[in-house]
Design an enzyme around this catalytic site. Structure first.
Site, PDB file in Angstrom:
ATOM      1  N   PRO A 137       0.785  -1.242   0.000  1.00 30.93           N
ATOM      2  CA  PRO A 137       0.000   0.000   0.000  1.00 30.93           C
ATOM      3  C   PRO A 137       0.818   1.294   0.000  1.00 30.93           C
ATOM      4  O   PRO A 137       0.800   2.075   0.954  1.00 30.93           O
ATOM      5  CB  PRO A 137      -0.845  -0.138   1.266  1.00 30.93           C
ATOM      6  CG  PRO A 137       0.000  -0.959   2.182  1.00 30.93           C
ATOM      7  CD  PRO A 137       0.739  -1.921   1.294  1.00 30.93           C
ATOM      8  N   CYS A 138       1.482   1.541  -1.116  1.00 36.21           N
ATOM      9  CA  CYS A 138       2.252   2.773  -1.251  1.00 36.21           C
ATOM     10  C   CYS A 138       1.346   4.009  -1.213  1.00 36.21           C
ATOM     11  O   CYS A 138       1.809   5.104  -0.908  1.00 36.21           O
ATOM     12  CB  CYS A 138       3.093   2.735  -2.528  1.00 36.21           C
ATOM     13  SG  CYS A 138       2.166   2.401  -4.021  1.00 36.21           S
TER      14      CYS A 138
END
Length: 166
Positions: A137-138
């Site tokens: 989850p950048c």
């Protein structure tokens, strides 16, 4: 070892997923500028072509993404493989996986979390090179001032993902 690819439709765009027999290797929106380069890295590393067909990993991914976009899934169970980055990048990507659903951290916090408190620019660069969008989850990394910062798949998508997770 075989490689497989599948296009997956989501509420915010079509995604390309590539997996081997057991792990997800790549998940990008098809309009990401680096997608062809990233595919070439995988095919070169595996010395294999990518079959234009699905497998168990990709079918499970499609189900889980559907549940995620419906707001009914907060933790993905797909096995991931980070073989296609430097050790530093892989360290950043593993740290991204530790950001809880619905929470955000700053690029500075990300650098601190990997034990490199002055390396926030390098951590931000590695964040942008993430090859497994959403599951790594950048999008949960924001600027220190609370601004959204950048997102290689487009800032509107980042806004959508963060809103979905609230």
């Amino acid at each position: 070892m075989h490689l497989y690819q599948k296009l997956i439709e989501t509420k915010i765009g079509t995604m390309l997923a590539i997996a081997d027999d057991t792990h997800l290797l790549l998940l990008h929106f098809i309009d990401k500028p680096s997608i062809e380069k990233d595919k070439n890295i995988i095919t070169t590393s595996y010395n294999s072509n990518i079959l234009n067909e699905s497998n168990q990993v990709l079918d499970q991914l499609e189900r889980e993404l559907s549940l995620y976009f419906e707001g009914r899934l907060t933790d993905f169970t797909i096995p991931l493989k980070f073989d296609f980055g430097t050790p530093f990048q892989q360290n950043v990507w593993r740290a991204l996986c530790n950001i809880p659903y619905g929470e955000t951290i700053s690029y500075k916090q990300l650098a601190e979390n990997i034990g490199n408190p002055t390396g926030f620019r390098a951590a931000a660069n590695a964040n942008g090179r993430n090859q497994i969008t959403i599951l790594v989850p950048c999008h949960r990394v924001i600027a220190s001032d609370g601004g959204l910062g950048g997102y290689s798949s487009g800032i509107e998508r980042k806004k959508h993902l963060l809103t979905l997770e609230q």
